[in-house]
Design a protein around this motif. Structure first.
Motif, mmCIF file in Angstrom:
data_model
loop_
_atom_site.group_PDB
_atom_site.id
_atom_site.type_symbol
_atom_site.label_atom_id
_atom_site.label_comp_id
_atom_site.label_asym_id
_atom_site.label_seq_id
_atom_site.Cartn_x
_atom_site.Cartn_y
_atom_site.Cartn_z
ATOM 1 N N GLU A 46 0.815 -1.208 0.000
ATOM 2 C CA GLU A 46 0.000 0.000 0.000
ATOM 3 C C GLU A 46 0.851 1.262 0.000
ATOM 4 O O GLU A 46 1.954 1.285 0.541
ATOM 5 N N ARG A 80 -5.779 11.267 -2.794
ATOM 6 C CA ARG A 80 -6.322 10.108 -3.502
ATOM 7 C C ARG A 80 -6.227 10.295 -5.011
ATOM 8 O O ARG A 80 -5.926 9.346 -5.747
ATOM 9 N N ASP A 85 -3.203 5.122 -1.875
ATOM 10 C CA ASP A 85 -4.203 4.104 -1.549
ATOM 11 C C ASP A 85 -4.999 4.458 -0.301
ATOM 12 O O ASP A 85 -6.211 4.237 -0.254
#
Length: 310
Positions: A46, A80, A85
């Motif tokens: 991530e 974002r 993520d």
């Protein structure tokens, strides 16, 4: 505190993480974000940004809290959009500020972000008295199985790109310079509220934007703008002009943000608008009556069309 964008994660260490206030999400911030995205790809994990709400200065030095460039929601949307993520928002408090760097890492960073690597800028520090600099965080990371990657500061000319520098540019009306540092246009946002209705009487209907007092506000004057009426930060927006000021021709009182969307005569009452500030056309000044003001506004509209068509 649990938040929708702060969902629990597993115990595996596979995240590339950066941490900071990120007000404005400017090009300097995006240099850190891009390094995080690269790291997440390499780790097959991530990409995570850890940030704070409210601004630390609002808790530690409320008399010196800077006007904000982005709300927390706007900040999350832009992060974002940049490809992050997950955004972890930690409520900032006196108790949080009192933690040592080790306590902050153990209580917040590791359980909530699961870093395999932590990406920071050269002047970053956290913990009580800001003692958690790159060297100390490196030692903390070695003891907790994550590495620390220090990214050089992003420069514009000879100066570091910073939120405080961008605020100063906006406050003096230099939108092209502010946009260069941000990587996009600076903007205002607010709900359209009832005004005096005077603009419609001179053929230039305006929407009055209720801009929060804590937001960074531009110098008084007339601006070429683009109006975004949705929630998508990628929306290009409709061309317009905006007056920021007190309406001296009519002996106005209090600062107003009056937006005229070109070639549009609709009712925007209660709508939420984001207004991109493209360029300052002129300073605000008093005119000898409504007719002279209307003539100047027509010139402002023509110049705004020219600027926005480039």
């Amino acid at each position: 505190m649990s938040r929708p964008h702060d969902r629990p994660v597993g115990t595996g260490r596979s995240a590339s993480v950066t941490i900071g206030v990120f007000d404005g999400v400017h090009r300097g911030h995006l240099a850190l974000v891009n390094r995080v995205l690269e790291g997440a790809g390499r780790l097959r994990g991530e990409s995570v940004v850890v940030t704070f709400d409210p601004h630390p200065a609002a808790v530690l030095a409320p008399e010196h809290v800077p006007p904000y460039l982005t709300t927390t929601a706007e900040k999350i949307a832009r992060l974002r959009q940049a490809g992050v993520d997950r955004v972890v928002v930690i409520p900032f408090s006196v108790e949080l500020a009192a933690l040592t760097p080790e306590e902050f890492v153990d209580q917040h960073l590791v359980p909530r972000a699961c870093p395999a690597e932590l990406v920071i800028g050269p002047d970053f520090a956290l913990g009580r008295d800001r003692v958690g600099d790159a060297d100390r965080l490196g030692a903390i990371g070695r003891a907790r199985d994550f590495k620390v990657d220090v990214v050089p500061a992003r420069l514009d000319g000879d100066e570091v790109i910073s939120s405080s520098r961008i605020r100063r540019l906006i406050q003096r009306g230099d939108m092209p310079a502010a946009a260069r540092l941000l990587g996009r246009q600076p903007f205002l946002a607010g709900r359209v509220v009832a005004g005096d209705g005077r603009g419609r009487t001179i053929g230039v209907p305006t929407a009055n934007l209720d801009v929060a007092a804590a937001r960074c506000r531009p110098a008084a004057g007339v601006y070429a703008v683009r109006v975004r009426t949705g929630v998508d930060p990628a929306e290009i927006g409709y061309p317009g002009v905006m007056n920021v000021g007190t309406r001296p021709t009519f002996d106005g009182i209090g600062l107003r943000f009056e937006v005229h969307r070109l070639d549009w005569d609709g009712n925007a009452r209660d709508a939420w608008w984001e207004v991109d500030l493209v360029d300052r056309l002129r300073e605000e000044r008093r005119f000898d009556g409504a007719a002279e003001l209307a003539a100047q506004i027509r010139e402002d509209i023509a110049l705004s069309r020219q600027i926005l068509s480039r």
